[in-house]
Design a protein around this motif. Structure first.
Motif, short mmCIF file in Angstrom:
data_model
loop_
_atom_site.label_atom_id
_atom_site.label_comp_id
_atom_site.label_asym_id
_atom_site.label_seq_id
_atom_site.Cartn_x
_atom_site.Cartn_y
_atom_site.Cartn_z
N THR A 40 0.58 5.37 5.45
CA THR A 40 0.35 4.53 6.63
C THR A 40 1.71 4.31 7.29
N PRO A 41 1.78 4.25 8.61
CA PRO A 41 3.08 4.11 9.27
C PRO A 41 3.81 2.84 8.83
N GLY A 42 5.12 2.98 8.58
CA GLY A 42 5.92 1.83 8.19
C GLY A 42 6.28 0.97 9.39
N VAL A 43 6.64 -0.28 9.11
CA VAL A 43 7.06 -1.22 10.16
C VAL A 43 8.57 -1.12 10.31
N ILE A 44 9.04 -1.02 11.55
CA ILE A 44 10.48 -0.95 11.82
C ILE A 44 11.02 -2.37 12.00
N LEU A 53 0.83 -1.21 0.00
CA LEU A 53 0.00 0.00 0.00
C LEU A 53 0.87 1.26 0.00
N ARG A 54 1.93 1.25 0.80
CA ARG A 54 2.83 2.41 0.83
C ARG A 54 3.48 2.63 -0.53
N ASP A 55 3.89 1.54 -1.17
CA ASP A 55 4.49 1.65 -2.51
C ASP A 55 3.50 2.24 -3.52
N ASN A 56 2.20 2.03 -3.25
CA ASN A 56 1.16 2.54 -4.16
C ASN A 56 0.54 3.85 -3.68
#
Length: 348
Positions: A73-77, A66-69
């Motif tokens: 939204t918060p990323g996962v560390i 979803l982030r790539d598109n």
């Protein structure tokens, strides 16, 4: 903060390239918990999540997709070893970036329409997702009719059971007074879904795969300082028709009104249509899903299945009356919506 919790957090964070300054427990609900942790790289959010590794891997994969598109939204560390989660004593923890913003408000029309555009963008961005690890953890797409049928049968069963009780309480009386109307809504909704257009959309979605968030609502959204809409809580992602999220937000907004509002519904659907256009036939399927008395069923099942043990009888009855009023006000609005569908569809 509870020393046991603090110990757990420190053990989990020891797997990350982070130095902890302060730990704050934000919420705790049995199998779920959320902490805010101040670290040498700033604030991070840690969650205890109530599902297995396959589900977590899917959630992380979906967040990246979803982030790539273009979805905010918060990323996962990742941990020191490059994992997206930590397993500790048979419990799972995920650490997220912190995002700052305020929840949008349904009462502000521009913010409400921003939610609908954001939802449409979310559905659009999720298309084509595959899960390299195999089966999707949740695939509600193929369970629609059977799930609605099961709910209908539960309402029937409760009707039979409560009819036979000699000393009916106020909740029983209100339930029995209205249940026949809502059983009819169930029947109409189910018959509307016996439609080749529904089956075709399901078959198409099996191929294209699109995700529903399942709670794309103000509490899981934030408007950031730069004006972007952020989406949180990807715990319940499922492959399904976008209708599930659309119906849920419409129900959430309309139950806060005194009654269903046709003009507001049209504005909301036009906002969605601007980003991810649906056909007339697909809006008919949305209408069928809204017609099913989800709010009434939800309230009744909370009471008869004892899912809100802390609620008083008065609260149950008050909520039931609210849901009945909302559900009864929707039929004429839905008929009006169908007559104005052309206007909505052309807005795309």
């Amino acid at each position: 903060m509870d020393t046991i919790f603090a110990e757990v957090v420190k053990r989990v964070i020891s797997h990350y390239p982070l130095k902890v300054d302060n730990i704050y427990l934000l919420s705790f609900k049995g199998k779920k918990a959320v902490w805010s942790i101040e670290t040498d790289i700033g604030e991070v959010i840690m969650k205890k999540v109530p599902f297995d590794e396959n589900h977590i891997k899917f959630m992380i994969h979906a967040i990246d997709y979803l982030r790539d598109n273009g979805i905010h939204t918060p990323g996962v560390i990742n941990t020191d070893s490059g994992e997206g989660y930590v397993k500790l004593d048979d419990e799972y923890f995920v650490v997220f970036e912190a995002v700052y913003g305020r929840s949008p408000e349904y009462e502000h029309e521009d913010e409400l329409l921003m939610i609908l555009r954001g939802m449409a963008s979310f559905h659009k961005a999720s298309k084509g997702i595959e899960f390299p690890k195999g089966e999707f953890p949740s695939f509600l797409l193929t369970e629609w009719k059977s799930d609605l049928q099961r709910r209908y049968e539960k309402l029937l069963k409760w009707k039979e059971q409560r009819s036979q009780v000699t000393d009916k309480n106020e909740f029983d009386k209100q339930f029995l007074k209205h249940v026949e109307t809502f059983l009819k809504q169930c029947q109409t909704s189910l018959s509307m879904l016996n439609d080749p257009n529904f089956d075709q959309w399901v078959e198409e979605t099996k191929v294209t795969k699109s995700l529903c968030h399942q709670d794309f609502a103000a509490g899981n959204l934030a408007i950031g300082s730069e004006g972007n809409l952020y989406v949180f809580d990807m715990d319940s992602l499922t492959v399904d028709l976008p209708v599930r999220d659309m119906r849920k937000i419409l129900n959430k907004v309309m139950k806060k009104q005194t009654a269903w509002d046709l003009q507001l519904m049209i504005k909301m659907m036009k906002a969605y249509q601007e980003v991810e256009p649906l056909t007339k036939e697909q809006y008919h399927i949305l209408t069928a899903d809204i017609l099913f008395p989800h709010l009434f069923y939800g309230q009744v099942s909370k009471y008869y299945e004892n899912r809100e043990e802390k609620w008083t009888n008065e609260k149950h009855i008050s909520k039931l009356n609210d849901m009945i009023a909302t559900e009864l006000s929707k039929e004429t609005v839905l008929q009006g919506f169908l007559t104005q569908l052309e206007e909505v569809v052309q807005h795309g």
